[in-house]
Design an enzyme around this catalytic site. Sequence first.
Site, PDB file in Angstrom:
ATOM      1  N   GLY A 215       0.863  -1.264  -0.042  1.00 29.64           N
ATOM      2  CA  GLY A 215       0.078  -0.011   0.046  1.00 29.64           C
ATOM      3  C   GLY A 215       0.755   1.277  -0.024  1.00 29.64           C
ATOM      4  N   ASP A 216       0.130   2.431  -0.269  1.00 27.63           N
ATOM      5  CA  ASP A 216       0.996   3.685  -0.240  1.00 27.63           C
ATOM      6  C   ASP A 216       1.737   4.057  -1.198  1.00 27.63           C
ATOM      7  OD1 ASP A 216      -0.965   4.126   1.960  1.00 27.63           O
ATOM      8  OD2 ASP A 216       0.445   3.341   3.417  1.00 27.63           O
TER       9      ASP A 216
ATOM     10  N   LYS B 107      -0.427   5.547  -5.502  1.00 28.28           N
ATOM     11  CA  LYS B 107      -1.399   5.074  -6.534  1.00 28.28           C
ATOM     12  C   LYS B 107      -2.166   6.469  -6.957  1.00 28.28           C
ATOM     13  CE  LYS B 107      -3.059   2.259  -3.738  1.00 28.28           C
ATOM     14  NZ  LYS B 107      -1.940   2.179  -2.749  1.00 28.28           N
TER      15      LYS B 107
ATOM     16  N   LYS C 150      -1.707   9.618  -6.929  1.00 33.18           N
ATOM     17  CA  LYS C 150      -0.969  10.626  -7.725  1.00 33.18           C
ATOM     18  C   LYS C 150      -0.664  10.081  -9.193  1.00 33.18           C
ATOM     19  CE  LYS C 150       3.330  12.384  -9.118  1.00 33.18           C
ATOM     20  NZ  LYS C 150       4.650  13.029  -8.924  1.00 33.18           N
TER      21      LYS C 150
ATOM     22  N   ASN D 248     -10.124   2.736   4.574  1.00 35.14           N
ATOM     23  CA  ASN D 248      -8.958   2.222   5.090  1.00 35.14           C
ATOM     24  C   ASN D 248      -7.822   3.032   4.047  1.00 35.14           C
ATOM     25  OD1 ASN D 248      -9.773   0.654   3.056  1.00 35.14           O
ATOM     26  ND2 ASN D 248      -8.865  -1.365   4.022  1.00 35.14           N
ATOM     27  N   ALA D 249      -8.217   3.200   2.823  1.00 37.90           N
ATOM     28  CA  ALA D 249      -7.335   3.989   1.795  1.00 37.90           C
ATOM     29  C   ALA D 249      -7.273   5.167   1.994  1.00 37.90           C
ATOM     30  CB  ALA D 249      -7.830   3.618   0.442  1.00 37.90           C
ATOM     31  N   GLY D 250      -6.037   5.861   1.488  1.00 31.28           N
ATOM     32  CA  GLY D 250      -5.770   7.174   1.637  1.00 31.28           C
ATOM     33  C   GLY D 250      -4.834   7.439   0.522  1.00 31.28           C
ATOM     34  N   HIS D 251      -5.378   7.988  -0.417  1.00 27.85           N
ATOM     35  CA  HIS D 251      -4.653   8.321  -1.693  1.00 27.85           C
ATOM     36  C   HIS D 251      -4.444   9.896  -1.891  1.00 27.85           C
ATOM     37  CE1 HIS D 251      -6.210   4.176  -3.696  1.00 27.85           C
ATOM     38  NE2 HIS D 251      -5.480   4.246  -2.483  1.00 27.85           N
ATOM     39  N   THR D 252      -3.261  10.195  -1.799  1.00 25.69           N
ATOM     40  CA  THR D 252      -2.871  11.764  -1.813  1.00 25.69           C
ATOM     41  C   THR D 252      -2.599  12.339  -3.017  1.00 25.69           C
ATOM     42  OG1 THR D 252      -1.648  10.890   0.204  1.00 25.69           O
ATOM     43  CG2 THR D 252      -1.214  13.306  -0.604  1.00 25.69           C
TER      44      THR D 252
ATOM     45  N   GLN E 273      -5.002  -0.334  -1.257  1.00 29.00           N
ATOM     46  CA  GLN E 273      -4.024  -1.216  -0.525  1.00 29.00           C
ATOM     47  C   GLN E 273      -3.127  -1.539  -1.501  1.00 29.00           C
ATOM     48  OE1 GLN E 273      -7.693  -1.976   0.242  1.00 29.00           O
ATOM     49  NE2 GLN E 273      -7.387   0.005   1.335  1.00 29.00           N
TER      50      GLN E 273
ATOM     51  N   THR F  73      -4.220   7.219   8.875  1.00 26.30           N
ATOM     52  CA  THR F  73      -4.214   7.046  10.306  1.00 26.30           C
ATOM     53  C   THR F  73      -3.103   8.043  11.108  1.00 26.30           C
ATOM     54  OG1 THR F  73      -2.644   5.188  10.148  1.00 26.30           O
ATOM     55  CG2 THR F  73      -5.043   4.754  10.336  1.00 26.30           C
ATOM     56  N   GLY F  74      -2.018   8.301  10.099  1.00 24.88           N
ATOM     57  CA  GLY F  74      -0.904   9.218  10.663  1.00 24.88           C
ATOM     58  C   GLY F  74       0.156   8.387  11.181  1.00 24.88           C
TER      59      GLY F  74
HETATM   60  P1  GDP Z   1      -1.377   5.754  -2.254  1.00 26.40           P
HETATM   61  O1  GDP Z   1      -2.242   5.061  -1.096  1.00 26.40           O
HETATM   62  O2  GDP Z   1      -0.589   4.613  -3.075  1.00 26.40           O
HETATM   63  O3  GDP Z   1      -2.068   6.729  -3.157  1.00 26.40           O
HETATM   64  O4  GDP Z   1      -0.340   6.609  -1.643  1.00 26.40           O
HETATM   65  P2  GDP Z   1      -0.383   7.641  -0.372  1.00 26.40           P
HETATM   66  O5  GDP Z   1      -1.037   8.965  -0.731  1.00 26.40           O
HETATM   67  O6  GDP Z   1      -0.718   6.815   0.878  1.00 26.40           O
HETATM   68  O7  GDP Z   1       1.163   7.630   0.046  1.00 26.40           O
HETATM   69  C1  GDP Z   1       2.070   8.265  -0.924  1.00 26.40           C
HETATM   70  C2  GDP Z   1       2.851   9.568  -0.471  1.00 26.40           C
HETATM   71  O8  GDP Z   1       4.024   9.824  -1.197  1.00 26.40           O
HETATM   72  C3  GDP Z   1       1.929  10.885  -0.450  1.00 26.40           C
HETATM   73  O9  GDP Z   1       2.192  11.565   0.641  1.00 26.40           O
HETATM   74  C4  GDP Z   1       2.234  11.421  -1.827  1.00 26.40           C
HETATM   75  O10 GDP Z   1       1.882  12.770  -1.954  1.00 26.40           O
HETATM   76  C5  GDP Z   1       3.812  11.148  -1.772  1.00 26.40           C
HETATM   77  N1  GDP Z   1       4.349  10.865  -3.379  1.00 26.40           N
HETATM   78  C6  GDP Z   1       3.723  10.366  -4.246  1.00 26.40           C
HETATM   79  N2  GDP Z   1       4.712  10.192  -5.281  1.00 26.40           N
HETATM   80  C7  GDP Z   1       5.865  10.761  -4.742  1.00 26.40           C
HETATM   81  C8  GDP Z   1       7.171  10.968  -5.225  1.00 26.40           C
HETATM   82  O11 GDP Z   1       7.511  10.564  -6.222  1.00 26.40           O
HETATM   83  N3  GDP Z   1       8.103  11.585  -4.441  1.00 26.40           N
HETATM   84  C9  GDP Z   1       7.718  11.954  -3.086  1.00 26.40           C
HETATM   85  N4  GDP Z   1       8.744  12.510  -2.400  1.00 26.40           N
HETATM   86  N5  GDP Z   1       6.636  11.593  -2.595  1.00 26.40           N
HETATM   87  C10 GDP Z   1       5.481  11.315  -3.514  1.00 26.40           C
HETATM   88  P1  IMO Z   2      -3.837   2.946   0.394  1.00 25.73           P
HETATM   89  O1  IMO Z   2      -5.009   2.456  -0.618  1.00 25.73           O
HETATM   90  C1  IMO Z   2      -1.207   0.783   3.553  1.00 25.73           C
HETATM   91  C2  IMO Z   2      -3.054  -2.128   6.181  1.00 25.73           C
HETATM   92  C3  IMO Z   2      -3.426  -1.690   7.523  1.00 25.73           C
HETATM   93  C4  IMO Z   2      -3.536  -2.954   8.110  1.00 25.73           C
HETATM   94  C5  IMO Z   2      -3.895  -3.797   7.250  1.00 25.73           C
HETATM   95  C6  IMO Z   2      -5.564  -4.243   7.631  1.00 25.73           C
HETATM   96  O2  IMO Z   2      -3.783   3.895   1.039  1.00 25.73           O
HETATM   97  O3  IMO Z   2      -2.629   2.196  -0.214  1.00 25.73           O
HETATM   98  P2  IMO Z   2      -7.701  -2.772   7.522  1.00 25.73           P
HETATM   99  O4  IMO Z   2      -8.079  -1.430   8.062  1.00 25.73           O
HETATM  100  O5  IMO Z   2      -7.960  -3.118   5.919  1.00 25.73           O
HETATM  101  O6  IMO Z   2      -8.426  -3.881   8.458  1.00 25.73           O
HETATM  102  O7  IMO Z   2      -6.161  -2.987   7.846  1.00 25.73           O
HETATM  103  O8  IMO Z   2      -4.014  -3.460   6.156  1.00 25.73           O
HETATM  104  N1  IMO Z   2      -3.678  -1.127   5.191  1.00 25.73           N
HETATM  105  C7  IMO Z   2      -3.155  -0.321   4.400  1.00 25.73           C
HETATM  106  N2  IMO Z   2      -1.768   0.070   4.397  1.00 25.73           N
HETATM  107  N3  IMO Z   2      -2.121   1.371   2.650  1.00 25.73           N
HETATM  108  C8  IMO Z   2      -3.587   1.198   2.708  1.00 25.73           C
HETATM  109  O9  IMO Z   2      -4.401   1.745   1.722  1.00 25.73           O
HETATM  110  C9  IMO Z   2      -4.094   0.324   3.520  1.00 25.73           C
HETATM  111  N4  IMO Z   2      -5.258  -0.195   3.901  1.00 25.73           N
HETATM  112  C10 IMO Z   2      -5.218  -0.904   4.756  1.00 25.73           C
HETATM  113  O10 IMO Z   2      -2.462  -0.742   8.028  1.00 25.73           O
HETATM  114  O11 IMO Z   2      -2.093  -3.333   8.390  1.00 25.73           O
HETATM  115 MG    MG Z   3      -2.301   5.560   0.983  1.00 26.23          MG
END
Ligand code: GDP
Ligand code: IMO
Ligand code: MG
Length: 420
Positions: A12-13, A16, A18, A38-42, A222, A299-300
């Site tokens: 995850g994270d 995606k 972006k 549970n997802a957080g897409h920035t 995820q 969740t920070g």
């Molecule tokens: P997602 O859940 O897959 O959409 O990803 P998240 O948003 O949870 O986490 C990705 C983090 O990395 C966010 O804070 C984005 O702003 C940041 N991010 C995405 N691409 C880049 C990159 O190429 N470089 C840096 N430094 N940050 C990035």
């Molecule tokens: P995005 O879409 C990273 C992780 C949780 C935990 C496990 C189960 O932003 O990539 P849940 O709440 O689904 O029961 O948690 O999965 N988890 C993630 N980790 N990015 C996510 O989403 C996640 N969604 C769930 O931290 O370990």
């Molecule tokens: Mg995320």
Amino acid sequence: MAVDVLLGLQWGDEGKGKIVDYLADQYDIVARFQGGPNAGHTIIINDQKFVLHTIPSGVFRESIINVIGNGVVIDPITLEKEIQGLEALGVDVKSRLLVSNKAHLILPTHRLLDAASEAAKGKNKIGSTLRGIGPTYMDKTGRNGIRVGNLMQDFDSKYKLLRDKHLRLADQYPAIDFDLAAEEEKWMASLDSLRSLKKVDAEYYFHEALQDGKKILAEGAQGSMLDVDFGTYPFVTSSNTITAGVCTGMGIAPQRIRDVIGISKAYCTRVGSGPFPSELFDEDGETLRKVGSEFGATTGRPRRCGWIDLPQLRYTIMINGVTKLVVTKMDVLNEFDSFKAAETYIINGEESRNIPFDLDIPGLEMGYTSIDGWGNLDGVNSYADSPSTFQNYISYLSKELEVPVPLISIGPERNQLLEV
Ligand code: GDP
Ligand code: IMO
Ligand code: MG
């Protein structure tokens, strides 16, 4: 016409949100097929940051329709907040958003059960985001769930029945702090917002769109290592996060799927519990966390950081049928004169390019190789201008993983991307 899929190849994270936002203007429709808040897409556009939990990341593009598919679980409170946040930025969400009648609802008591079940696990916690995801999918497969379409029909009786069942279940766990009355009040109030959204039988909507020659991007949440079948079970989420989830989570036939765009960080992170063989517990891990701002978007929580794991990526590329790889956060590695990539797993002295059944086996070692860094990327606006060591790492990944890398992310902003 076809459906392309974009999903995370790690835990995850991967960035995606972006990449979906960037690619969205090549599509007519962007749809989520699984997961929930549970997802957080920035997404960061001109220094303005937005974190999406339930709404697809195509929402910032005017002409695109965003669909919350049947495989998604919706918490109406989070969804309402998300809509209000976007409207405050001037985004006309409601005209661009459709919700599948078959998506399931997260009730306040699903969150109560999630928290009670985690608390009861003691040291073996999953590290859930506590958004009620697991209990909601349990009710879906247990055939007790409430769907968006029920809001217009027999909602009251269904709600009472399920809520009462949850309270009986909760009695079996040690008591936790959860103000159910207050949560229910907020939840009921937020239903008006959900009722006001356009609902569709999304499987027909997608089918007709494809017949009309429209292009669809399915946005994963995820990552593949959190998939309920192929991830590091039981430390996973409760849905199929892989390409196959698009078929069940949107009603798309397999032969409609064309490109599968897999996203990987240039290193690796994980949030929550569970095995992470290339995790770093030293200064390098701290540097990745600090420079990469590796703190959960939902969740920070601080994310666990480590080196890229090629056997793990080969596995998820295989399961998903990845046709294109996007590497993100390359800029975070600017800090390192050299860094590492795990090429093999070493189990009882034997090297393997595959990952074992259990990633937590005692004595597991990683076969690392060292990679030269590139210093900084100041002023780099094209791949051709990037340092040779930067290009070497991309070529190495492409060769080792046997997949092309057409796009590289070098910063959080929308335009900080290099096309190869
Ligand atoms: P997602 O859940 O897959 O959409 O990803 P998240 O948003 O949870 O986490 C990705 C983090 O990395 C966010 O804070 C984005 O702003 C940041 N991010 C995405 N691409 C880049 C990159 O190429 N470089 C840096 N430094 N940050 C990035
Ligand atoms: P995005 O879409 C990273 C992780 C949780 C935990 C496990 C189960 O932003 O990539 P849940 O709440 O689904 O029961 O948690 O999965 N988890 C993630 N980790 N990015 C996510 O989403 C996640 N969604 C769930 O931290 O370990
Ligand atoms: Mg995320």
